[in-house]
Design a protein around this motif. Structure first.
Motif, PDB file in Angstrom:
ATOM      1  N   UNK A  45       0.817  -1.213   0.000  1.00  0.00           N
ATOM      2  CA  UNK A  45       0.000   0.000   0.000  1.00  0.00           C
ATOM      3  C   UNK A  45       0.848   1.259   0.000  1.00  0.00           C
ATOM      4  N   UNK A  46       2.021   1.168   0.605  1.00  0.00           N
ATOM      5  CA  UNK A  46       2.834   2.370   0.716  1.00  0.00           C
ATOM      6  C   UNK A  46       3.848   2.466  -0.423  1.00  0.00           C
ATOM      7  N   UNK A  47       3.720   1.637  -1.422  1.00  0.00           N
ATOM      8  CA  UNK A  47       4.648   1.715  -2.532  1.00  0.00           C
ATOM      9  C   UNK A  47       5.849   0.820  -2.337  1.00  0.00           C
ATOM     10  N   UNK A  48       5.895   0.074  -1.235  1.00  0.00           N
ATOM     11  CA  UNK A  48       6.964  -0.894  -1.005  1.00  0.00           C
ATOM     12  C   UNK A  48       8.289  -0.224  -0.755  1.00  0.00           C
ATOM     13  N   UNK A  49       9.348  -1.022  -0.775  1.00  0.00           N
ATOM     14  CA  UNK A  49      10.669  -0.494  -0.481  1.00  0.00           C
ATOM     15  C   UNK A  49      11.543  -0.467  -1.719  1.00  0.00           C
ATOM     16  N   UNK A  50      10.927  -0.483  -2.906  1.00  0.00           N
ATOM     17  CA  UNK A  50      11.719  -0.408  -4.123  1.00  0.00           C
ATOM     18  C   UNK A  50      12.538   0.868  -4.108  1.00  0.00           C
ATOM     19  N   UNK A  51      13.834   0.760  -4.474  1.00  0.00           N
ATOM     20  CA  UNK A  51      14.646   1.987  -4.457  1.00  0.00           C
ATOM     21  C   UNK A  51      14.281   2.910  -5.614  1.00  0.00           C
ATOM     22  N   UNK A  52      14.593   4.153  -5.413  1.00  0.00           N
ATOM     23  CA  UNK A  52      14.379   5.140  -6.468  1.00  0.00           C
ATOM     24  C   UNK A  52      15.314   4.812  -7.636  1.00  0.00           C
ATOM     25  N   UNK A  53      14.856   5.033  -8.860  1.00  0.00           N
ATOM     26  CA  UNK A  53      15.744   4.708  -9.973  1.00  0.00           C
ATOM     27  C   UNK A  53      16.803   5.809 -10.113  1.00  0.00           C
ATOM     28  N   UNK A  54      18.076   5.385 -10.364  1.00  0.00           N
ATOM     29  CA  UNK A  54      19.189   6.349 -10.342  1.00  0.00           C
ATOM     30  C   UNK A  54      18.974   7.509 -11.305  1.00  0.00           C
ATOM     31  N   UNK A  55      18.342   7.229 -12.460  1.00  0.00           N
ATOM     32  CA  UNK A  55      18.173   8.338 -13.422  1.00  0.00           C
ATOM     33  C   UNK A  55      17.166   9.392 -12.950  1.00  0.00           C
ATOM     34  N   UNK A  56      16.333   9.034 -11.948  1.00  0.00           N
ATOM     35  CA  UNK A  56      15.376  10.027 -11.418  1.00  0.00           C
ATOM     36  C   UNK A  56      16.005  10.956 -10.381  1.00  0.00           C
ATOM     37  N   UNK A  57      17.181  10.548  -9.869  1.00  0.00           N
ATOM     38  CA  UNK A  57      17.720  11.271  -8.714  1.00  0.00           C
ATOM     39  C   UNK A  57      18.001  12.757  -8.973  1.00  0.00           C
ATOM     40  N   UNK A  58      18.687  13.117 -10.072  1.00  0.00           N
ATOM     41  CA  UNK A  58      18.957  14.558 -10.256  1.00  0.00           C
ATOM     42  C   UNK A  58      17.669  15.382 -10.274  1.00  0.00           C
ATOM     43  N   UNK A  59      16.640  14.885 -10.955  1.00  0.00           N
ATOM     44  CA  UNK A  59      15.386  15.652 -11.030  1.00  0.00           C
ATOM     45  C   UNK A  59      14.758  15.802  -9.649  1.00  0.00           C
ATOM     46  N   UNK A  60      14.905  14.781  -8.830  1.00  0.00           N
ATOM     47  CA  UNK A  60      14.342  14.886  -7.474  1.00  0.00           C
ATOM     48  C   UNK A  60      15.015  16.011  -6.692  1.00  0.00           C
ATOM     49  N   UNK A  61      16.342  16.110  -6.835  1.00  0.00           N
ATOM     50  CA  UNK A  61      17.050  17.175  -6.104  1.00  0.00           C
ATOM     51  C   UNK A  61      16.685  18.554  -6.658  1.00  0.00           C
ATOM     52  N   UNK A  62      16.551  18.638  -7.983  1.00  0.00           N
ATOM     53  CA  UNK A  62      16.203  19.944  -8.558  1.00  0.00           C
ATOM     54  C   UNK A  62      14.793  20.356  -8.140  1.00  0.00           C
ATOM     55  N   UNK A  63      13.892  19.381  -8.078  1.00  0.00           N
ATOM     56  CA  UNK A  63      12.521  19.687  -7.648  1.00  0.00           C
ATOM     57  C   UNK A  63      12.517  20.126  -6.186  1.00  0.00           C
ATOM     58  N   UNK A  64      13.323  19.462  -5.376  1.00  0.00           N
ATOM     59  CA  UNK A  64      13.344  19.823  -3.943  1.00  0.00           C
ATOM     60  C   UNK A  64      13.970  21.199  -3.751  1.00  0.00           C
ATOM     61  N   UNK A  65      14.915  21.539  -4.623  1.00  0.00           N
ATOM     62  CA  UNK A  65      15.507  22.875  -4.559  1.00  0.00           C
ATOM     63  C   UNK A  65      14.417  23.933  -4.770  1.00  0.00           C
ATOM     64  N   UNK A  66      13.518  23.672  -5.721  1.00  0.00           N
ATOM     65  CA  UNK A  66      12.409  24.619  -5.934  1.00  0.00           C
ATOM     66  C   UNK A  66      11.477  24.623  -4.725  1.00  0.00           C
ATOM     67  N   UNK A  67      11.317  23.438  -4.122  1.00  0.00           N
ATOM     68  CA  UNK A  67      10.406  23.287  -2.984  1.00  0.00           C
ATOM     69  C   UNK A  67      10.890  24.110  -1.776  1.00  0.00           C
ATOM     70  N   UNK A  68      12.189  24.017  -1.472  1.00  0.00           N
ATOM     71  CA  UNK A  68      12.673  24.750  -0.295  1.00  0.00           C
ATOM     72  C   UNK A  68      12.817  26.243  -0.588  1.00  0.00           C
ATOM     73  N   UNK A  69      12.984  26.548  -1.886  1.00  0.00           N
ATOM     74  CA  UNK A  69      13.002  27.940  -2.326  1.00  0.00           C
ATOM     75  C   UNK A  69      13.849  28.808  -1.418  1.00  0.00           C
ATOM     76  N   UNK A  70      13.293  29.961  -1.019  1.00  0.00           N
ATOM     77  CA  UNK A  70      14.048  30.887  -0.189  1.00  0.00           C
ATOM     78  C   UNK A  70      14.043  30.517   1.282  1.00  0.00           C
ATOM     79  N   UNK A  71      13.323  29.453   1.656  1.00  0.00           N
ATOM     80  CA  UNK A  71      13.186  29.160   3.090  1.00  0.00           C
ATOM     81  C   UNK A  71      14.429  28.495   3.673  1.00  0.00           C
ATOM     82  N   UNK A  72      15.176  27.807   2.848  1.00  0.00           N
ATOM     83  CA  UNK A  72      16.395  27.136   3.318  1.00  0.00           C
ATOM     84  C   UNK A  72      17.461  27.325   2.241  1.00  0.00           C
TER      85      UNK A  72
END
Ligand SMILES: C[S@@+](CC[C@H](N)C(=O)[O-])C[C@H]1O[C@@H](n2cnc3c(N)ncnc32)[C@H](O)[C@@H]1O
Length: 363
Positions: free
Chosen positions: A1-28
């Protein structure tokens, strides 16, 4: 139900960091900078091969580093963490070389922490958003409260805090003797319905995959590590709230809320108005799990009425929203109560009349 423990695919990793950079924006600002550097650094990304895909990867990496520093790891990187040094004055210069060196020096611990720990940010100021929503749902009736994804259950104890809504002249609401004052700012043209008396909770229970015990220093350290290092006031709030949690025990069941929500809610005394709430946890549950949860609450409503409060950030274009779904006899009607800041800085109460497009239903 929670999506299991499959690891994130390596090719998705850079986009995840760039998205999180937008998410934290000016707050951090430091996390914003580091995200963009990590996104392009194969050595650091390689440490994250075992992070479950359901986890916000950047958040887990930064928490792992912060956790080690809060635990006393000696490094010049610590100077960039006001939560660690206690000083808001940080060194000049780019923290990236220090951050990278720290990650490589502590690679085995970072791999282990990021593979085994999860994002459990328990932000107690979300109570200032939830409190008017709980008051709206309960309409003065005594309530049974179930929190899904409760973490340490800080928001489950919302009636133990004092509240100050900027611009509301009537004085503080809530527990006047509480050592924790939560301040927030109402926005927009409508004032949230702040009750004179905090809702009367007669029964409460949390559910979490990994409950945090406020009496366990390691759990509290992980919760602190999930905060952003420049936000010292959040750390102070967390520590005060954890102190209240130690003094006010609540029952937090360990397990998957998808399967356990309805069965635990059904334990609540039948004469109380039942409210099931969750905040910032649905993003860790896949679409099938969300659907099952919705169906389970609808089924329960054939036996007793259920009001569900959902404070979630489900669409990046929209921001976090606070919604109320009333389940009655198997049917569900949802209204959007408010737009909110993810850490409770402000709340914008919305017009819930049928003409408002935001009030249409998404749970
Ligand atoms: C980001 S934290 C939010 C905690 C708290 N609701 C708040 O707003 O401060 C998400 C919490 O949901 C829990 N969680 C995620 N998936 C879950 C599931 N399927 N069942 C129960 N808890 C879950 C996590 O363990 C974590 O403690």
């Amino acid at each position: 139900m929670t999506g299991g423990l499959d690891p994130v695919s390596p090719e998705d990793l850079p986009a995840r960091f760039l998205a999180w950079s937008r998410h934290v924006g000016g707050e951090a600002p430091m996390y914003d900078t580091l995200c963009r550097r990590v996104a392009g650094d194969g050595e650091i990304l390689a440490l994250l091969a075992d992070v479950p895909a359901t986890q916000p990867t950047a958040n887990v990496l930064f928490a792992a580093v912060h956790y080690l520093l809060l635990g006393g790891a000696v490094s010049p990187l610590a100077g960039h963490y006001p939560t660690v040094t206690g000083s808001v004055v940080t060194p000049d210069g780019d923290p990236w070389p220090l951050f990278k060196a720290f990650c490589l020096e502590h690679a085995p611990e970072i791999r282990h922490l990021t593979a085994t720990r999860t994002v459990q940010t328990n932000e107690v100021r979300r109570s200032a958003m939830l409190m008017p929503a709980i008051a709206t749902a309960s309409a003065g009736r005594p309530i049974a409260l179930v929190e899904l994804g409760a973490a340490a259950g800080l928001n489950l104890r919302f009636d133990r805090y004092r509240y100050r809504y900027a611009g509301v002249g009537a004085g503080d609401t809530g527990d006047q003797r509480s050592p924790l004052l939560l301040r927030t700012t109402p926005r927009g043209s409508l004032m949230p319905p702040i009750p004179q008396k905090v809702p009367d909770v007669r029964w409460r229970r949390g559910i979490d995959l990994h409950p945090i015990d406020a009496a366990d220093p390691d759990g509290v350290r992980w919760a602190a590590a999930l905060l952003w290092p420049n936000q010292v006031e959040r750390l102070e709030r967390l520590r005060t709230a954890m102190g209240i949690a130690r003094a006010v025990p609540v029952d937090i069941v360990e397990g998957d809320a998808v399967t356990l929500a309805a069965v635990n809610a059904a334990d609540a005394p039948g004469d109380l108005h039942l409210i099931v709430m969750h905040s910032f946890m649905l993003n860790q549950i896949d679409a099938q799990g969300r659907e099952s949860l919705d169906q389970a609450l609808a089924r329960l409503s054939r036996v007793r009425a259920v009001d569900r409060l959902s404070m979630e950030w489900l669409r990046p274009d929209e921001g976090p929203m606070l919604r109320m779904t009333r389940y009655r006899d198997g049917e569900a009607v949802t209204v959007t109560l408010a737009a909110v800041h993810h850490h409770g800085e402000w709340i914008e109460w919305l017009d819930q009349s049928s003409g408002n497009p935001l009030t249409t239903s998404i749970t």
